[in-house]
Design an enzyme around this catalytic site. Structure first.
Site, short mmCIF file in Angstrom:
data_model
loop_
_atom_site.label_atom_id
_atom_site.label_comp_id
_atom_site.label_asym_id
_atom_site.label_seq_id
_atom_site.Cartn_x
_atom_site.Cartn_y
_atom_site.Cartn_z
N GLU A 115 38.50 37.76 35.32
CA GLU A 115 37.90 38.81 36.17
C GLU A 115 36.38 38.88 36.12
OE1 GLU A 115 40.00 42.45 35.19
OE2 GLU A 115 41.91 41.61 35.84
N GLU A 137 50.23 37.09 37.68
CA GLU A 137 50.63 38.46 37.31
C GLU A 137 51.37 39.14 38.47
OE1 GLU A 137 47.24 40.61 35.68
OE2 GLU A 137 46.54 38.86 34.58
N ASP A 172 53.37 41.21 40.96
CA ASP A 172 54.27 42.33 41.21
C ASP A 172 53.96 42.87 42.60
OD1 ASP A 172 51.93 43.80 40.51
OD2 ASP A 172 52.74 44.37 38.56
N HIS A 220 48.71 41.11 42.17
CA HIS A 220 49.23 42.47 42.11
C HIS A 220 49.20 43.00 43.54
CE1 HIS A 220 49.42 42.69 37.78
NE2 HIS A 220 48.21 42.21 37.70
N ASN A 244 40.91 33.29 35.84
CA ASN A 244 41.95 34.20 36.34
C ASN A 244 41.32 35.45 36.97
OD1 ASN A 244 44.80 35.01 36.44
ND2 ASN A 244 44.31 36.51 34.86
#
Ligand code: NAG
Ligand code: NAG
Ligand code: NAG
Ligand code: NAG
Ligand code: NAG
Length: 357
Positions: free
Chosen positions: A158, A273, A275, A236, A200
């Site tokens: 990030e 990650e 979702d 996400h 990432n």
């Protein structure tokens, strides 16, 4: 998304792992996420993992559906070096042992990040040279200790703002953009040659300005003659507009374009990650929309040759980070809070198998 900084470090139970139980008849072998992924010629399907020895269903699901995991919190800086040169490995060691025992890959997470970073680093007022030495010592210690268990490492996490510029952090503000190639150089020096090194970040899936920032990072690192193997797209996402995100999971073409923005530079890409949250409570209609989103995500990975795997950010909705950070949102994973497979599971599997259609 700031969830990781708020992520509650769940107390881990003892390191004993529940004994494997017989697979249920409906857990038949073809119906496995990672086996289907291997059939598609890719490397892994993973989950974020917090080991909970009292949740035996979770242990069964890990065995049946996953061949990789990402420790949710155990390897982060605040967990591993809470004060200078004072390393605490109890939790992280438990994950390394779990991976060995269950023959799982680990996506190790992470070396350099602005968040879940102890104040002694972020507010230490170190000069450039000292901060780089602190970075090297941290990377060296973790990389060496977990040399034989980390399949991939998130080296930098990030580093970008949503507009694609570099985020202000102790790393960037002190070292400049050289902190990225420097971190990768140290990582390469101390990890196993077989460990893949990743950058990432989130919102790379649909925010083209930020995706361009990630591509710039890959080029920057390569321009220093330093190894970078891949870019992680956190993913996400949402299945409908929510107050935390107005833009639902994009179409498959947009997702593929985003993956190719970096994979075309000669690196692997993974969803790290995944979702797909919604406004709760869920309804059958919403679960169907969510299943379609999971299918598109998986299809976009299968359509891009260098997409080597996908990690979902948890197993059951019971333990998802989302409701704690975005109230009235959630139901974002493949199993519901009773560990029953949701339509999203079938959608995800269908997407993985799309190559055969
Ligand atoms: C396992 O422990 C957690 C945390 O204490 C608790 O919330 C959860 O309900 C427990 N699960 C089972 C199956 O007992
Ligand atoms: C190392 O950190 C742990 C956890 O914060 C703390 O309990 C311990 O006192 C520290 N040890 C030293 C030598 O600073
Ligand atoms: C990009 O976003 C950051 C953080 O929000 C902001 O500080 C900066 O001014 C923005 N830069 C441009 C060029 O818009
Ligand atoms: C800090 O030192 C590194 C390594 O020598 C260098 O690449 C970087 O440009 C320096 N940063 C600043 C702000 O001087
Ligand atoms: C990218 O940045 C440009 C210029 O700052 C802006 O007009 C555009 O809306 C941004 N695109 C996205 C997808 O955020």
């Amino acid at each position: 998304m700031r969830f990781s900084s708020i992520a509650v470090s769940l107390a881990l139970a003892s390191s004993a792992i529940a004994a494997p139980s017989k697979p249920k008849p409906n857990d038949d072998c073809d119906d496995s996420l990672y086996k289907s992924m291997k059939k598609a010629g890719r490397s892994f399907i993973g989950t974020a993992l917090t080991i909970r020895t009292n949740e035996t269903r979770e242990q069964e699901i890990v065995k049946a559906d996953f061949n990789s995991f990402t420790p949710e919190n155990a390897m982060k800086w605040e967990s591993t070096e809470p004060s200078r040169n004072n390393f605490t490995f109890e939790d992280a060691d438990r994950y390394a042992a779990y991976a060995k025992k269950n023959k799982l890959q680990i996506h190790c997470h992470n070396f350099v990040w602005h968040s879940q970073l102890p104040a002694w680093v972020s507010n230490g007022g170190f000069d450039n040279k000292t901060l780089i030495a602190i970075m090297e010592n941290h990377i060296k210690t973790l990389a060496t200790r977990y040399k034989d268990v980390c399949t991939r490492w998130d080296v930098v996490n990030e580093a970008l703002n949503d507009n694609g510029t570099y985020r202000s952090s102790v790393w960037y503000d002190t070292i400049g953009d050289a902190f990225l190639p420097i971190a990768f150089r140290f990582a390469n020096k101390y990890v196993s040659k077989n460990t893949e090194l990743f950058y990432n970040d989130y919102n790379l899936e649909y925010n083209s300005n930020k995706t361009a920032g990630a591509a710039r990072i890959v080029k920057l690192i390569k321009s220093y003659g330093v190894r970078i193997n891949g870019v992680g797209y956190q993913a996400h996402l949402t299945s409908e507009a929510t107050s935390s995100s107005p833009s639902p999971t994009p179409d498959q073409k947009t997702l593929e374009t985003a993956l190719r923005a970096t994979s075309d530079l000669g690196v692997d890409v993974v969803y790290t990650e995944v979702d797909v949250r919604m406004n709760t409570p869920s309804t059958p209609a919403k679960l169907k929309v969510q299943a379609d989103a999971f299918e598109r995500i998986a299809k976009s990975c299968i359509a891009v040759k260098r997409c080597i795997g996908m990690t979902v950010w948890g197993i059951s909705d019971k333990y998802s980070w989302i409701p704690g950070v975005f109230p009235s949102e959630g139901a974002a994973l493949l199993w519901d809070d009773k560990y029953v497979k949701k339509p999203a599971y079938s959608g995800f599997l269908k997407g993985i198998e799309s190559r055969n259609n």
